[in-house]
Design an enzyme around this catalytic site. Structure first.
Site, mmCIF file in Angstrom:
data_model
loop_
_atom_site.group_PDB
_atom_site.id
_atom_site.type_symbol
_atom_site.label_atom_id
_atom_site.label_comp_id
_atom_site.label_asym_id
_atom_site.label_seq_id
_atom_site.Cartn_x
_atom_site.Cartn_y
_atom_site.Cartn_z
ATOM 1 N N GLU B 61 43.022 -102.479 32.515
ATOM 2 C CA GLU B 61 41.907 -102.169 31.941
ATOM 3 C C GLU B 61 41.194 -103.135 31.013
ATOM 4 O OE1 GLU B 61 44.497 -100.199 32.697
ATOM 5 O OE2 GLU B 61 43.167 -98.719 33.938
ATOM 6 N N HIS B 130 44.883 -86.722 31.631
ATOM 7 C CA HIS B 130 43.568 -87.062 32.737
ATOM 8 C C HIS B 130 42.460 -86.173 32.747
ATOM 9 C CE1 HIS B 130 47.056 -89.467 34.132
ATOM 10 N NE2 HIS B 130 46.234 -89.975 35.290
#
Ligand SMILES: Cc1ncc(C[n+]2csc(CCOP(=O)(O)OP(=O)(O)O)c2C)c(N)n1
Lengths: 325, 326
Positions: B61, B130
């Site tokens: 990321e 999530h």
């Protein structure tokens, strides 16, 4: 390298050394606030690498980046004015010592979060490839940065996309105060890890401007030819402590002495003598460097502070800072 | 084009429209190319634009967003995908320290025209790591524009504006909206960033909502209409720039305000909205303001638990009733 080229590299290093000394003195006089991370002792890396680059190449540096900004086209006056919070500073006094940037000459910034600029350098190299240029990107970083996740993410991505980026580690043996060897499992923190990412890792004497220029030039040709990134670990030493707050008392006296004898300017002088350049010619270069930095100090001192209204500009591309309607 | 489009397909369509008109637009992210994205929001892009414009990345990321930044600084317009907005934390340095500051601290020398797209929010039973609504994380950082569309047409129009923007934009796509449908917008549709939309008119109360909370607020408004309370629903669409003018204009009509936020109450964007109203629109109010927001707990897994934690139609209706009676 011929005598003329080497004299030029020498003079550039001399200007940087004197600018760092000026920054140090101005700090003690209370004219530079915050902190500085001086790179005296590490000039050969900036000058050698920059000399091997083309004008449209990009470099990214760290908070210890005065030498890179200067080597990459910023003037001592712009840099010192920035440190002294003057309107004429390189970044209009919004950046300061840790953020010297001169985009127009490819110096795309100095970043104070350790390792953060490595992915940016990869992105700039990706962009060069996408735009079909032959531009190269060099990221300078310290040995401490090699234990940051972004270092490894960057090496892998650059390798797998075969990007024209060189990772140049300035291994000055210390992070802030801790020897890198105490916290790293391999002896060459950058070069030893490169092969694990499918990248060649080389080591060079970072105080020898000729060796640095040669190594960067060779790796640059390789990268421009599409052969991908490389890691160059340049061994060096900082003359001052980590920052202005640090007298560097943790360093063994013999170590300091050994490295001070291996000074980049002395080494270059030695090479110049071997090439038959006389002491007088070197003294003339010293004199030119002295005059440039002296004028820069005076000009920066005389420059005005920034207009306070500038605090609310430059957040957005339209020049403003408005977050609401 | 079909006469309806899903929010999911609108994402790929919105990106494709910009990639067709501007060769400097490139995409990068995990699983976005051949796989078409884990939410199938980039389906078809690789086929149309090829691997030199649609790049699969490793699970990195920091490298994704950091590289997007470097590319944006040097002439490209990258659109980076961070799969779930929860993972923005893995590249938070870039969102908090690098991207939004570089223009300022270089005295305006460097522009960073990039978009970071990410799937935000709960409702799908993905558990605490999530499911978060994280747009507030970005809201705390000066220098980021924040878009969060609620309809397929807005997805396309706001993506156009975001990708064309010379400023960095964090683009929150809502997971709970991916399957929703709406009319596709005409070619060239652009929704300027920082323009809220009044999506339902009413005189009695203003509901200010964002992303998945917009359809929820509209449902609540339907229920309330059955009780004779006419709610005006404002879809903010962007948090930065924040269209405070539209909120204040609505309050001039209704005099009552409820913000509806999926994110936790603590530090939520509704607090910024109501503080602007308290500061500049106090005289417009006939009642206290209310914020319907998430509880300050990690998102639980079970639906029954999640419903306890995030706003529901019932919670909004209850708050509005209390306020209408004030
Ligand atoms: C992510 C992060 N952690 C910690 C720091 C504090 N810090 C600033 S410089 C530094 C040491 C870095 O050492 P090195 O990478 O070897 O660079 P050098 O200073 O030797 O040039 C540290 C720990 C920081 N700026 N960023």
């Amino acid at each position: 390298m011929d005598a003329g080229a080497l004299l030029d590299r020498y003079e550039r290093m001399d200007v940087i050394r004197r600018t760092e000394k000026a920054a140090h003195d101005l700090f003690l006089q209370g004219l530079v606030k915050g902190t500085t991370h001086l790179a005296a002792g590490q000039e050969a890396i900036a000058v050698g690498a920059s000399a091997a680059l083309r004008p449209d190449d990009y470099v990214f540096a760290t908070y210890r980046g005065h030498h890179h900004a200067l080597a990459r086209g910023a003037t001592p006056e712009e840099c010192l004015a920035e440190l002294m919070s003057r309107a004429t500073g390189l970044c209009g006094a919004k950046g300061g010592s840790m953020h010297l940037t001169k985009a127009a000459t490819g110096m795309l910034g100095s970043y104070a979060i350790v390792g953060s600029h490595l992915p940016m350098a990869v992105g700039a190299a990706w962009s060069a490839r996408l735009r079909g240029t032959e531009q190269l990107v060099v990221a300078f970083f310290g040995d401490g940065a090699t234990n940051i996740g972004a270092f490894h993410e960057s090496l892998n991505l650059a390798a797998v996309w075969r990007l024209p980026v060189l990772f140049v580690c300035e291994n000055n043996l210390y992070m802030e105060y801790t020897p890198i060897a105490d916290v790293t499992a391999v002896p060459r923190p950058a070069a030893d890890r490169a092969p694990a990412h499918g990248i060649p890792g080389e080591v060079v004497d970072g105080n020898d401007v000729v060796a640095v220029e040669e190594a960067v030039g060779r790796l640059a040709r390789r990268a421009r030819a599409g052969e991908g990134p490389a890691v160059l670990e340049a061994e060096t030493y900082r003359h001052f402590g980590h920052s202005r707050a640090d007298p560097a008392a943790y360093r063994p006296a013999e170590e300091v002495e050994r490295w001070l004898k291996h000074d980049p300017l002395d080494l270059a002088r030695g090479h110049l003598a071997e090439l038959g350049v006389g002491a007088e010619t070197v003294a003339e270069a010293d004199e030119r460097a002295r005059a440039v930095v002296e004028r820069a100090v005076e000009a920066a001192k005389a420059a005005p502070p920034p207009d306070p209204r500038e605090a609310l500009t430059d957040v957005w591309a339209d020049g403003g800072a408005a977050w609401r309607t | 084009m079909a006469d309806v489009i899903t929010y999911r397909d609108a994402v790929a369509e919105g990106i494709a429209r910009e990639m067709r008109r501007d060769a400097s637009v490139v995409c990068l992210g995990e699983d976005i190319a051949a796989a078409g994205g884990v939410f199938k929001t980039t389906t078809g892009l690789l086929k149309e634009f090829g691997p030199e414009r649609v790049w699969d990345t490793p699970i990195s990321e920091q490298a994704i967003v950091g590289a997007a930044m470097g590319a944006a600084m040097t002439g490209m317009r990258p659109v980076a995908e961070i799969m779930f907005s929860d993972f923005l934390a893995c590249c938070w340095d870039y969102l908090a320290n690098e991207i939004p500051k570089v223009r300022y601290m270089t005295g305006g020398q460097v522009t960073v025209p990039l978009v970071v797209r990410t799937a935000n929010g709960g409702g799908l039973g993905f558990g605490a790591q999530h499911s978060q609504a994280t747009e507030n994380w970005a809201l705390t950082v000066p220098g980021l524009k924040i878009a969060a569309p609620a309809t397929p047409a807005d997805v396309i129009g706001m993506l156009a504006a975001a990708i064309r923007s010379d400023d960095p934009v964090v683009f929150f796509e809502h997971k709970g909206l991916f399957a929703t449908k709406g009319p596709p917008p005409p070619p060239g549709h652009v929704v300027e960033l920082g323009r809220a939309a009044v999506v339902r008119e009413g005189d009695d109360i203003t509901l200010v909502a964002l992303a998945s909370m917009v359809p929820l607020a509209l449902k609540a408004a339907d229920v309330l209409a059955g009780e004779g309370i006419e709610a005006e629903v404002v879809d903010l669409r962007c948090l930065v720039p924040l269209d405070a003018a539209t909120v204040l204009a609505s309050l001039r009509k209704t005099s009552r305000l409820v913000t509806v936020e999926e994110n936790p109450y603590q530090g939520g964007w509704g607090a910024t909205v109501v503080s602007v109203v308290a500061d500049e629109g106090f005289g417009l109010l006939d009642a206290p303001v209310r914020r319907v927001a998430g509880e300050c707990v990690p998102l639980p897994f079970a639906d029954t638990l999640e419903q306890q934690v995030i706003p529901t139609v019932d919670k909004v209706v209850t708050e509005v009733r209390r306020l209408a009676a004030y």
